[in-house]
Design a protein around this motif. Structure first.
Motif, short mmCIF file in Angstrom:
data_model
loop_
_atom_site.label_atom_id
_atom_site.label_comp_id
_atom_site.label_asym_id
_atom_site.label_seq_id
_atom_site.Cartn_x
_atom_site.Cartn_y
_atom_site.Cartn_z
N GLU A 44 -41.54 -1.81 -10.86
CA GLU A 44 -42.96 -1.92 -11.19
C GLU A 44 -43.85 -1.65 -9.99
O GLU A 44 -44.85 -0.91 -10.09
N VAL A 45 -43.52 -2.23 -8.84
CA VAL A 45 -44.33 -2.01 -7.64
C VAL A 45 -44.32 -0.52 -7.27
O VAL A 45 -45.37 0.07 -6.97
N ARG A 46 -43.15 0.09 -7.33
CA ARG A 46 -43.06 1.52 -7.02
C ARG A 46 -43.91 2.35 -7.99
O ARG A 46 -44.63 3.27 -7.59
N TYR A 47 -43.83 2.03 -9.28
CA TYR A 47 -44.56 2.77 -10.30
C TYR A 47 -46.07 2.64 -10.10
O TYR A 47 -46.81 3.64 -10.16
N ARG A 48 -46.54 1.41 -9.86
CA ARG A 48 -47.99 1.19 -9.75
C ARG A 48 -48.55 1.83 -8.47
O ARG A 48 -49.68 2.33 -8.46
N LEU A 49 -47.78 1.81 -7.39
CA LEU A 49 -48.23 2.49 -6.18
C LEU A 49 -48.33 4.00 -6.43
O LEU A 49 -49.31 4.64 -6.02
N ASN A 50 -47.34 4.57 -7.07
CA ASN A 50 -47.38 6.00 -7.39
C ASN A 50 -48.57 6.33 -8.28
O ASN A 50 -49.28 7.33 -8.06
N LEU A 51 -48.80 5.51 -9.30
CA LEU A 51 -49.88 5.75 -10.25
C LEU A 51 -51.24 5.75 -9.58
O LEU A 51 -52.15 6.50 -9.95
N ALA A 52 -51.37 4.88 -8.54
CA ALA A 52 -52.65 4.76 -7.83
C ALA A 52 -52.79 5.77 -6.69
O ALA A 52 -53.79 5.74 -5.97
N GLY A 64 -48.06 7.20 -3.20
CA GLY A 64 -46.64 7.53 -3.19
C GLY A 64 -46.03 7.53 -1.81
O GLY A 64 -44.80 7.44 -1.67
N HIS A 65 -46.87 7.62 -0.74
CA HIS A 65 -46.34 7.61 0.63
C HIS A 65 -45.95 6.21 1.09
O HIS A 65 -45.28 6.08 2.12
N VAL A 66 -46.34 5.17 0.36
CA VAL A 66 -46.04 3.80 0.75
C VAL A 66 -44.65 3.42 0.25
O VAL A 66 -44.40 3.37 -0.96
N ALA A 67 -43.74 3.16 1.16
CA ALA A 67 -42.37 2.80 0.79
C ALA A 67 -42.31 1.35 0.34
O ALA A 67 -43.16 0.52 0.73
N VAL A 68 -41.31 1.02 -0.47
CA VAL A 68 -41.06 -0.36 -0.89
C VAL A 68 -39.78 -0.83 -0.20
O VAL A 68 -38.69 -0.34 -0.49
N LEU A 69 -39.93 -1.75 0.72
CA LEU A 69 -38.80 -2.34 1.43
C LEU A 69 -38.51 -3.71 0.84
O LEU A 69 -39.42 -4.40 0.36
N VAL A 70 -37.25 -4.13 0.88
CA VAL A 70 -36.88 -5.41 0.28
C VAL A 70 -36.01 -6.20 1.23
O VAL A 70 -35.30 -5.66 2.08
N SER A 71 -36.07 -7.52 1.09
CA SER A 71 -35.24 -8.43 1.87
C SER A 71 -35.07 -9.71 1.08
O SER A 71 -35.70 -9.92 0.05
N ALA A 104 -31.79 -0.10 -4.82
CA ALA A 104 -31.98 1.29 -4.42
C ALA A 104 -32.20 2.17 -5.65
O ALA A 104 -33.07 3.05 -5.65
N GLU A 105 -31.44 1.92 -6.70
CA GLU A 105 -31.62 2.67 -7.94
C GLU A 105 -33.01 2.45 -8.53
O GLU A 105 -33.58 3.34 -9.17
N ALA A 106 -33.59 1.26 -8.29
CA ALA A 106 -34.91 0.93 -8.83
C ALA A 106 -36.05 1.50 -8.00
O ALA A 106 -37.21 1.43 -8.42
N GLY A 107 -35.75 2.01 -6.78
CA GLY A 107 -36.79 2.61 -5.97
C GLY A 107 -37.00 2.01 -4.60
O GLY A 107 -37.90 2.44 -3.87
N ALA A 108 -36.20 1.02 -4.21
CA ALA A 108 -36.33 0.46 -2.86
C ALA A 108 -35.93 1.52 -1.84
O ALA A 108 -34.99 2.29 -2.05
N ALA A 109 -36.65 1.55 -0.71
CA ALA A 109 -36.44 2.59 0.29
C ALA A 109 -35.81 2.07 1.57
O ALA A 109 -35.54 2.86 2.50
N GLY A 110 -35.59 0.78 1.67
CA GLY A 110 -34.99 0.20 2.87
C GLY A 110 -34.72 -1.27 2.65
O GLY A 110 -35.32 -1.90 1.77
N PHE A 111 -33.84 -1.82 3.48
CA PHE A 111 -33.34 -3.16 3.23
C PHE A 111 -33.24 -3.97 4.53
O PHE A 111 -32.76 -3.47 5.54
N GLY A 112 -33.71 -5.22 4.47
CA GLY A 112 -33.52 -6.15 5.56
C GLY A 112 -32.45 -7.15 5.15
O GLY A 112 -32.64 -7.90 4.19
N VAL A 113 -31.32 -7.16 5.85
CA VAL A 113 -30.18 -7.98 5.47
C VAL A 113 -29.90 -9.01 6.55
O VAL A 113 -29.85 -8.69 7.75
#
Length: 350
Positions: free
Chosen positions: A268-276, A279-286, A298-307
């Motif tokens: 959802e976050v990836r979709y709404r950023l693209n819609l607005a 698209g250059h703003v990456a979605v990172l997760v931790s 990653a399949e959902a659109g995450a571009a990087g990971f903090g582990v």
């Protein structure tokens, strides 16, 4: 006693001079490690026994192996210690970062037993912990399939070993580390964003993002947490509108009490950023990531990971050191094969 210059242990009687300040930090100093304070007592006794038998300075060949497969790490520290212990030592080893099989020879040391025998405990511990962390990091990196993985694990281990852990994680494939000393030991700049505490103190994510943007040097990516006060998708859009092209990424670290970071949330976050138009703003997760979760996110659109915890909670790889030659003659305890075992992947490192 001056704790900056602890006595070096050579004989069992040296223990009488070993006094410890009960108010000190519990972790060993570098001087104490080099002085033999963190070895098992039986290796100190062994020095006395072999000295009395006239066998302490006998040339030997020792080999180190692990019972489980993994990713080899910790060699740098081992060599640093051995460099201080004797100029006659010759060392072959598997390169750090290489995967290895169960019972494959990882390190071979040739020299007098006197030069390194006291430090068997220390050498094995260095390799066991670092190899476990590197192995866990590699699993995360493989799951990410080319997307960056950063180690955020320092808060999960004792601070004395946090730099060791983060170094091992980078050996395992993480692109960066958040621990300042860990990154500097690798010749890198530490990487990280800002914590929830900063946003809570500022009172508003966008307000904090603007201040953060104004303070960061040009060229450093602007990444902002967006799960502190509002819905993550709403907050991501607010921050993107405030920073525009200067915003590099938003980070999702939603706590378990709110369901954690899910594939649907990332999507959802990836979709709404693209819609607005962001698209250059990456979605990172931790937050509690594992290889399985990394694949899904990653399949959902995450571009990087903090582990963090998956790496730091890794099981160390039990290491064993065997003497394989004594005075040039092949030897082995029962159940092991006498003489050096072949491994063409070993490289001369000392």
């Amino acid at each position: 006693m001056d704790l900056q210059s602890p006595p070096r242990l050579d004989r069992l009687e040296d223990l009488r001079a070993l006094k410890v300040d009960p108010g000190r930090l519990y972790s060993a100093t570098h001087e104490e490690i080099l002085g033999g304070w963190t070895t098992d007592i039986y290796f100190l006794k062994t020095r006395d026994v072999l000295r009395a038998a006239g066998r302490l300075d006998v040339p030997v060949t020792a080999e180190i192996f692990a019972r489980q497969e993994g990713v080899f790490a910790g060699l740098g520290e081992v060599l640093s210690l051995l460099d201080r212990k004797g100029t006659d030592l010759a060392v072959e080893a598997l390169p750090e970062g290489e995967s290895f099989a169960s019972k494959e020879v990882l390190v071979r040391i040739r020299g007098t037993y006197e030069a390194f025998g006291l430090y068997e405990t220390v050498l094995l511990g260095m390799l066991a912990s670092s190899t476990g962390w590197a192995t866990a990091a590699r699993r995360c990196v493989e799951a990410a399939e080319g997307l960056p993985v950063i180690c955020f694990g320092s808060r999960h281990v004792h601070p004395a070993v946090a730099p060791v852990m983060e170094r091992a994680a980078v050996v395992g494939g993480c692109v960066d580390a958040s621990c300042i000393l860990g990154a500097k030991l690798l010749g890198k700049d530490p990487k990280g964003t800002i914590p929830h505490a900063a946003i809570l103190l500022a009172g508003d994510t966008v307000e904090l993002a603007r201040v953060y943007d104004g303070l960061l040097p040009e060229g450093e990516p602007r990444t902002v947490l967006v799960d502190t006060f509002k819905d993550e998708a709403e907050e991501a859009l607010r921050v993107a509108e405030a920073l525009g092209d200067r915003l590099s990424a938003v980070r999702l670290d939603t706590p378990g009490e709110r369901g954690g970071v899910t594939p649907d949330l990332v999507r959802e976050v990836r979709y709404r950023l693209n819609l607005a138009g962001y698209g250059h703003v990456a979605v990172l997760v931790s937050g509690g990531l594992s290889p399985d979760r990394i694949r899904l996110l990653a399949e959902a659109g995450a571009a990087g990971f903090g582990v963090g915890s998956y790496i730091t909670h890794a099981t160390p790889r039990d290491m064993t050191m065997d003497l394989k030659e004594v005075d040039g003659k092949p030897v082995a305890k029962r159940g092991r094969l006498p003489g050096p075992l072949p491994n063409e992947r070993l490289k001369r490192v000392r």
